[in-house]
Design a protein around this motif. Structure first.
Motif, PDB file in Angstrom:
ATOM      1  N   TRP A  15      17.296  35.173  43.973  1.00  0.00           N
ATOM      2  CA  TRP A  15      17.622  35.689  45.304  1.00  0.00           C
ATOM      3  C   TRP A  15      16.513  36.589  45.843  1.00  0.00           C
ATOM      4  O   TRP A  15      16.145  36.542  47.004  1.00  0.00           O
ATOM      5  N   ILE A  44      23.053  36.545  35.360  1.00  0.00           N
ATOM      6  CA  ILE A  44      22.978  37.439  36.535  1.00  0.00           C
ATOM      7  C   ILE A  44      21.515  37.825  36.809  1.00  0.00           C
ATOM      8  O   ILE A  44      21.075  37.856  37.957  1.00  0.00           O
ATOM      9  N   PHE A  51      25.380  40.841  50.309  1.00  0.00           N
ATOM     10  CA  PHE A  51      24.767  41.096  49.000  1.00  0.00           C
ATOM     11  C   PHE A  51      23.485  41.919  49.139  1.00  0.00           C
ATOM     12  O   PHE A  51      22.569  41.522  49.863  1.00  0.00           O
ATOM     13  N   TYR A 108      35.725  20.667  31.764  1.00  0.00           N
ATOM     14  CA  TYR A 108      35.276  22.057  31.904  1.00  0.00           C
ATOM     15  C   TYR A 108      33.857  22.252  31.349  1.00  0.00           C
ATOM     16  O   TYR A 108      32.988  22.798  32.016  1.00  0.00           O
ATOM     17  N   ILE A 166      32.042  39.942  39.139  1.00  0.00           N
ATOM     18  CA  ILE A 166      31.163  40.829  38.355  1.00  0.00           C
ATOM     19  C   ILE A 166      29.789  40.920  39.040  1.00  0.00           C
ATOM     20  O   ILE A 166      29.231  42.008  39.177  1.00  0.00           O
ATOM     21  N   PHE A 167      29.320  39.779  39.490  1.00  0.00           N
ATOM     22  CA  PHE A 167      28.018  39.771  40.173  1.00  0.00           C
ATOM     23  C   PHE A 167      28.069  40.657  41.434  1.00  0.00           C
ATOM     24  O   PHE A 167      27.157  41.433  41.701  1.00  0.00           O
ATOM     25  N   TRP A 190      26.353  36.206  30.326  1.00  0.00           N
ATOM     26  CA  TRP A 190      26.498  36.388  31.781  1.00  0.00           C
ATOM     27  C   TRP A 190      25.453  37.349  32.343  1.00  0.00           C
ATOM     28  O   TRP A 190      25.000  37.194  33.468  1.00  0.00           O
ATOM     29  N   ILE A 250      27.911  44.333  40.355  1.00  0.00           N
ATOM     30  CA  ILE A 250      26.561  44.707  39.873  1.00  0.00           C
ATOM     31  C   ILE A 250      25.586  44.769  41.044  1.00  0.00           C
ATOM     32  O   ILE A 250      24.740  45.664  41.125  1.00  0.00           O
ATOM     33  N   GLN A 290      36.835  31.186  35.908  1.00  0.00           N
ATOM     34  CA  GLN A 290      35.558  31.671  35.362  1.00  0.00           C
ATOM     35  C   GLN A 290      34.544  31.913  36.485  1.00  0.00           C
ATOM     36  O   GLN A 290      33.837  32.908  36.474  1.00  0.00           O
ATOM     37  N   ILE A 291      34.507  30.993  37.430  1.00  0.00           N
ATOM     38  CA  ILE A 291      33.562  31.135  38.545  1.00  0.00           C
ATOM     39  C   ILE A 291      33.914  32.366  39.382  1.00  0.00           C
ATOM     40  O   ILE A 291      33.032  33.165  39.745  1.00  0.00           O
ATOM     41  N   LEU A 344      23.680  35.956  54.201  1.00  0.00           N
ATOM     42  CA  LEU A 344      24.347  36.466  53.003  1.00  0.00           C
ATOM     43  C   LEU A 344      23.849  37.859  52.618  1.00  0.00           C
ATOM     44  O   LEU A 344      24.536  38.595  51.922  1.00  0.00           O
ATOM     45  N   ILE A 348      21.238  42.353  46.949  1.00  0.00           N
ATOM     46  CA  ILE A 348      20.095  41.672  46.334  1.00  0.00           C
ATOM     47  C   ILE A 348      19.372  40.787  47.349  1.00  0.00           C
ATOM     48  O   ILE A 348      18.170  40.540  47.228  1.00  0.00           O
ATOM     49  N   LEU A 360      35.604  35.021  38.407  1.00  0.00           N
ATOM     50  CA  LEU A 360      35.346  36.219  37.601  1.00  0.00           C
ATOM     51  C   LEU A 360      33.847  36.545  37.600  1.00  0.00           C
ATOM     52  O   LEU A 360      33.451  37.703  37.797  1.00  0.00           O
ATOM     53  N   PHE A 361      33.062  35.521  37.413  1.00  0.00           N
ATOM     54  CA  PHE A 361      31.600  35.719  37.394  1.00  0.00           C
ATOM     55  C   PHE A 361      31.123  36.250  38.744  1.00  0.00           C
ATOM     56  O   PHE A 361      30.336  37.189  38.816  1.00  0.00           O
ATOM     57  N   HIS A 410      40.756  26.760  34.778  1.00  0.00           N
ATOM     58  CA  HIS A 410      39.950  27.634  33.935  1.00  0.00           C
ATOM     59  C   HIS A 410      38.532  27.766  34.513  1.00  0.00           C
ATOM     60  O   HIS A 410      37.976  28.865  34.574  1.00  0.00           O
ATOM     61  N   PHE A 411      38.016  26.637  34.971  1.00  0.00           N
ATOM     62  CA  PHE A 411      36.667  26.624  35.561  1.00  0.00           C
ATOM     63  C   PHE A 411      36.617  27.522  36.808  1.00  0.00           C
ATOM     64  O   PHE A 411      35.729  28.370  36.938  1.00  0.00           O
ATOM     65  N   LEU A 412      37.601  27.340  37.674  1.00  0.00           N
ATOM     66  CA  LEU A 412      37.606  28.134  38.910  1.00  0.00           C
ATOM     67  C   LEU A 412      37.776  29.626  38.616  1.00  0.00           C
ATOM     68  O   LEU A 412      37.129  30.475  39.231  1.00  0.00           O
ATOM     69  N   PHE A 434      37.736  15.591  35.341  1.00  0.00           N
ATOM     70  CA  PHE A 434      37.009  16.864  35.330  1.00  0.00           C
ATOM     71  C   PHE A 434      36.962  17.406  33.901  1.00  0.00           C
ATOM     72  O   PHE A 434      37.985  17.546  33.243  1.00  0.00           O
ATOM     73  N   MET A 464      40.328  22.480  35.186  1.00  0.00           N
ATOM     74  CA  MET A 464      39.822  22.879  36.511  1.00  0.00           C
ATOM     75  C   MET A 464      40.166  24.340  36.834  1.00  0.00           C
ATOM     76  O   MET A 464      39.346  25.093  37.318  1.00  0.00           O
TER      77      MET A 464
END
Lengths: 301, 478
Positions: free
Chosen positions: B464, B457, A154, B189, A14-15, B453, A18, A7-8, A150, A156, A10-11, A3-5, B187, A1
Motif C-alpha cells: 500500500w 500485514i 486507511f 477453505y 486487525i489490519f 498474520w 494496526i 477469517q477474512i 481508500l 497506510i 477478522l484479519f 470459516h473463510f469469511l 469451495f 465458506m
C-alpha cells in the motif's frame, strides 16, 4: 465458506486497528519541513494586507519585508518555486478559505512560460504531501490522483517511505525562506551569464486552456473577495516579450494594475543584479520591490 | 482493469459473492456469470475489442465441432488452417502490421527505391497474444484428436475469456482448463486461503518489486548515455527484477484468483532466477509459453527426433519466434536469438536436461558450484534483458558499449538503499519457498497466527505504501 469469511473479516479488523498506529507518521510529517508557509495558511496564521503569489520569480524577485516597510502594509510572500498557475490558484483558494482576505494580491507573471502547456512549472504535489494530515489537503491529493479514495479510511494509504525518516529536512541556501515568506537569492552571479537580446515571439494558439482557466479563477476569487489584484512582471536578463505582453493585456480587465519593471532602467542590464537569466538576486529584488511599493503607494486610495 | 487497481478491489468481491452465493447451484448460470464478469473485466479497458474475443471464440467453437464431424483429412486440415489464419491474422494485423510495413520500406530504400510508408494508427488489443494462443491450442488439440470438442458454448466462452488469466496468461491448455468448466466447483477453505496468499505475494512482486525497480530501470535506460558503466549494470539488474516481478506477479494473482473460484491453473514461473543453466531457466520462465512452443511448434517441426542440424534449426526457430511473440521489434528477435545461442552449448553437449530438480533440494544453502552456476546464468540473463528493454538495437549496443567502459568500476550513482534491501529480502523469501508453487505456499504456515498474520500485514503495508499511481503490467502489451 463461513470459516473463510470469518477469517477474512477478522484479519481485516486487525489490519484496520494496526493501521491506525500509522497516524503517528502522518501527524509528524509536517514537522520535518523547513518551509512552513502552506501550513501557516492552513492554520489561519496568514492574515496580511498584501499577499504575493507566483513561481520562483515571485519568491526571488520581491522582498516582502521591504514591501511591508515601504507601503506600511503587512505583507507575505506565498510564491512557490517552479509552481504553475494552477498551483498558485490553489494556494490563493486555500488562503481565502482559512484566513482573512488580503487587501491586495500581487500575482507575479512568468511571461512566455505562464500559459505554455509543457514547461518547467508544475503543480507542486510535493508541497502538499507532507500536509496530508489536513483533510482539505488530502482531498486535493485524491483529486489530483496522487492518493486513492481508500486513503480516507486507511492511514497506510496516506504515508510514503519518506515519512519514516526522523531528521528534519535541511534547507539549502537557495531554499531559505524569510519570516515574510520570500526566498531571496544571495548576491552571486552565474559566471557565464550574458544578456540575451533575442526577442521571443509569443504563440497564443499553443496556450493551455486549464492554465488560462486557473488564471481566470484567480481574477474571479479576487473580485468576489474584494481584493485589488496587481500583476507584476519582474525583470529578466533577456529582452522583454512585447508579443506576450500584448496577449496578456487581452486577459486583464483593469490594465492600470499591471506593474512592469522599468525597462529603461539600465541597472536591469547589469548582471550584478541577477543570479541567472530569469531571477534577480537579493540586490536586484530590492530595486524591483521599490518599484512595486512606489506603484502601490501612488495607487493608495 | 488492472489487478492492482481499486476497480478490481471492488470487482473481485462482487463477482466472488455472486459466484458462490447466488449462482452456486446452477453450473450453467455460474459459467455464464464468469463469461459476463470476464467481459466486464476486459471491456473496462476498451469494450470495442470484446468483439475480437467473441468472434475468435465463435470461429474456434464452430471449427471444433466441424473437426469432430469431418472424417476427411484434407477437409480437417482446411478447417485447422481457417482457425490458424483467423487467429494469427488478427494477431498479425494488430501487432505486426506496422513492423512489416516499416521494414519493407527500409529494405526497399536500401536498394534505392523510395516507398511512402503506409502504416496505420493501430491500438494493440490487450492480451491478444495470450488468448489467441489459448484458442489455437484448442483447435490444434481437437484436430489431433487429443481433445473432444466442446458442445457447451458458454463453457467455451468462459474458457477463452476467463478473466484471471485473460490478458496476461498463464496460457492455459483446453485439456486442463476446459473440463473444469463442466464440473460443479466446490469451495475449499485451504485452496481459497492459499489463493489469497498467492494474490498477496503477486501484488508484492508487482507493486513493491516491479514498480519500484521500474522507476530506476526507466531512469537509467532512458538516459543511458549520462551514466557510468556500473550504473548501467544496476539499470539492467533493476529491469531483470522488474520484468520478473511484473510478469510472475501477474501470474500469481491470476492463479490465486482462479483458486478463489475453485479453478486450478498451471504454474507459470518456478523461481527462474535460481536456475543453474539457461535450459533450466527456460523450463522455469513463462512455462505456459515455453511449453506451448514446444508442443505446437518445436515437436511438429521434428523436435529432437532428427539429426543435430534439425535440433539446432528447431531450437533457433522457437527462440526467435518466442522473441517475436513478445513484440514487433528487432530487439525482441535479438533477445530470442541470444537465448538460442546461450542454449547451443548445452544442446550440443547434451547437457540441456541436467538440472531438472530445483537447486539445493533438502538443503538450506546451495553448494559453491551451484552458486557459481546460478550467478553465471543470472548474469547472462541480465545481459539478454538489455535487448529486451532497449528501444532499438542501436540503443542496446550503445548501452552495452557504455557498460564496458572505464567507468565500469565506479560506484554506481543510482543505488536506492530501500530497494536493494527489498530485493535482498524478496530473494530470501523466494529462496525459502523455491520448492513450492509460490513462495508463500508453506512459509510460516507452522508458526502461530500472530507471526503469520503479522508477516502478511507487513506485506500489505509495503504494497500500500509503495503503490503510487496504478502501473500497467508490462506483459499487457504482448
Amino acid at each position: 465458506m463461513r470459516h473463510f469469511l470469518l477469517q477474512i473479516i477478522l484479519f481485516a479488523t486487525i489490519f484496520f486497528i494496526i493501521d491506525k498506529a500509522f497516524y503517528f507518521f502522518i501527524d509528524r510529517a509536517p514537522n520535518r519541513e523547513h518551509d512552513k508557509r502552506l501550513e501557516y495558511v492552513l492554520e489561519g496564521k496568514i492574515n496580511k494586507d498584501i499577499i504575493i503569489i507566483g513561481s520562483s520569480r515571485g519568491a526571488r524577485s520581491i522582498s516582502a519585508e521591504k514591501l511591508e516597510h515601504e507601503t506600511k502594509l503587512k505583507t507575505y510572500n506565498l510564491s512557490y518555486i517552479a509552481s504553475n498557475i494552477q498551483f498558485q490558484e490553489f494556494v490563493l483558494k486555500t488562503l481565502l478559505k482559512y484566513n482573512k482576505a488580503p487587501k491586495k494580491l500581487i500575482l507575479v507573471i512568468d511571461g512566455v512560460p505562464e500559459f505554455e502547456p509543457i514547461g518547467n512549472l508544475y503543480y507542486r504535489i510535493d508541497k502538499l504531501l507532507p500536509l496530508k494530515k489536513y483533510t482539505y489537503i488530502h482531498d486535493e491529493l485524491i483529486n489530483k490522483g496522487e492518493k486513492n479514495i481508500l486513503s480516507k479510511i486507511f492511514c497506510i494509504g496516506r504515508i510514503s517511505i519518506s515519512d519514516f525518516k526522523l531528521q528534519p529536512k535541511k534547507a539549502s541556501v537557495l531554499e531559505k525562506t524569510s519570516l515574510h515568506g520570500s526566498q531571496l537569492l544571495p548576491v552571486e552571479t552565474k559566471p557565464n551569464l550574458k544578456y540575451n537580446k533575442e526577442i521571443i515571439e509569443y504563440d497564443s494558439s499553443n496556450e493551455n486552456q486549464e492554465k488560462l482557466e486557473a488564471f481566470r479563477k484567480i481574477q474571479h476569487l479576487c473580485k468576489v473577495n474584494d481584493i485589488e489584484l496587481y500583476y507584476a512582471f519582474p525583470p529578466n536578463y533577456y529582452s522583454f516579450s512585447n508579443s506576450f505582453y500584448n496577449r496578456f493585456l487581452k486577459l486583464v480587465n483593469d490594465q492600470t494594475k499591471i506593474i512592469v519593471y522599468d525597462t529603461l532602467d539600465n541597472r536591469y542590464k547589469e548582471k550584478k543584479y541577477f543570479r541567472d537569466e530569469s531571477h534577480l538576486n537579493k540586490l536586484g529584488a530590492e530595486i524591483f520591490t521599490s518599484e512595486i511599493s512606489d506603484f502601490i503607494n501612488q495607487n493608495k486610495e | 482493469m488492472f489487478f492492482n487497481s481499486l476497480d478490481f478491489a471492488v470487482f473481485l468481491p462482487v463477482v466472488f459473492i455472486l459466484y458462490w452465493f447466488v449462482t452456486q447451484r446452477h453450473l450453467k448460470l455460474q459459467n455464464a456469470l464468469l463469461v459476463a464478469a470476464s467481459y466486464v473485466f476486459y471491456g473496462w479497458w476498451d469494450w470495442r475489442f470484446l468483439s475480437l474475443i467473441i468472434f475468435s471464440s465463435i470461429v474456434d467453437y464452430l471449427i471444433g465441432i466441424e473437426l469432430n464431424k469431418e472424417g476427411r483429412q484434407s477437409k480437417r486440415k482446411g478447417l485447422l488452417w481457417i482457425s490458424i489464419l483467423v487467429n494469427l491474422g488478427f494477431l498479425g494485423f494488430f501487432k505486426y502490421y506496422n513492423f512489416f510495413v516499416d521494414n519493407f520500406v527500409e529494405a526497399f530504400s536500401f536498394f534505392g527505391s523510395k516507398i511512402q510508408p503506409n502504416t496505420l494508427d493501430i491500438i494493440l488489443p490487450v492480451g491478444i497474444s495470450f488468448y489467441t494462443f489459448q484458442t489455437l491450442s484448442y483447435t490444434i488439440d481437437v484436430y489431433k484428436r487429443k481433445l473432444e470438442p466442446t458442445q457447451d458454448f458458454v463453457s467455451f466462452l468462459a474458457f477463452v475469456s476467463f478473466f484471471p488469466q485473460l490478458v496476461a496468461g498463464p496460457i492455459e491448455r483446453a485439456t486442463n482448463l476446459l473440463p473444469q468448466f463442466y464440473k460443479t466447483r466446490t469451495f475449499h477453505y485451504s485452496k481459497a486461503i492459499d489463493g489469497c496468499r498467492q494474490i498477496l505475494w503477486g501484488l508484492f512482486k508487482k507493486v513493491v518489486i516491479a514498480d519500484q525497480c521500474a522507476i530506476y530501470a526507466n531512469l537509467i535506460f532512458n538516459n543511458s548515455s549520462d551514466y557510468s558503466g556500473s550504473t548501467l549494470v544496476m539499470g539492467a539488474i533493476f529491469f531483470t527484477f522488474q520484468i520478473y516481478g511484473d510478469f510472475s506477479g501477474y501470474s500469481d494473482i491470476a492463479i490465486g484468483t482462479s483458486r478463489l473460484f475453485g479453478f486450478d491453473l498451471k504454474q507459470n514461473f518456478a523461481f527462474p532466477y535460481f536456475s543453474r543453466d539457461i535450459a533450466e531457466f527456460w523450463r522455469r520462465w513463462h512455462i505456459s509459453l515455453s511449453t506451448w512452443f514446444r508442443d505446437y511448434l518445436y515437436i511438429p517441426l521434428g523436435g529432437s527426433r532428427g539429426g543435430i542440424l534439425m535440433k539446432i534449426r528447431n531450437t533457433f526457430i522457437i527462440f526467435i519466434v518466442s522473441g517475436f511473440w513478445h513484440g514487433a521489434n528487432w530487439t525482441f528477435i535479438v533477445w530470442g536469438l541470444l537465448n538460442a545461442l546461450y542454449f547451443m552449448p548445452l544442446l550440443l553437449t547434451k547437457n540441456n536436461r541436467n538440472n531438472i530438480e530445483i537447486v539445493a533440494v533438502n538443503k538450506l544453502l546451495p553448494s559453491l558450484k551451484d552458486c557459481i552456476a546460478m550467478l553465471v546464468t543470472f548474469s547472462i540473463t541480465v545481459f539478454a534483458w538489455i535487448f529486451f528493454r532497449a528501444e532499438s538495437i542501436t540503443h542496446a549496443i550503445s548501452y552495452i558499449r557504455n557498460i564496458f567502459s572505464s567507468t565500469f568500476l565506479e560506484i554506481p550513482i543510482v543505488r536506492p538503499t530501500y530497494l536493494i534491501v527489498f530485493l535482498f529480502l524478496f530473494m530470501c523469501i523466494e529462496w525459502l519457498g523455491r520448492k513450492n508453487k509460490h513462495a508463500l505456499e508453506t512459509l510460516l504456515l507452522k508458526k502461530g497466527k500472530i507471526i503469520k498474520w503479522g508477516f502478511y500485514i507487513i506485506l500489505i503495508i509495503c504494497i500500500w505504501m509503495l503503490s503510487g499511481e496504478e502501473q500497467e503490467f508490462i506483459y499487457f502489451q504482448f
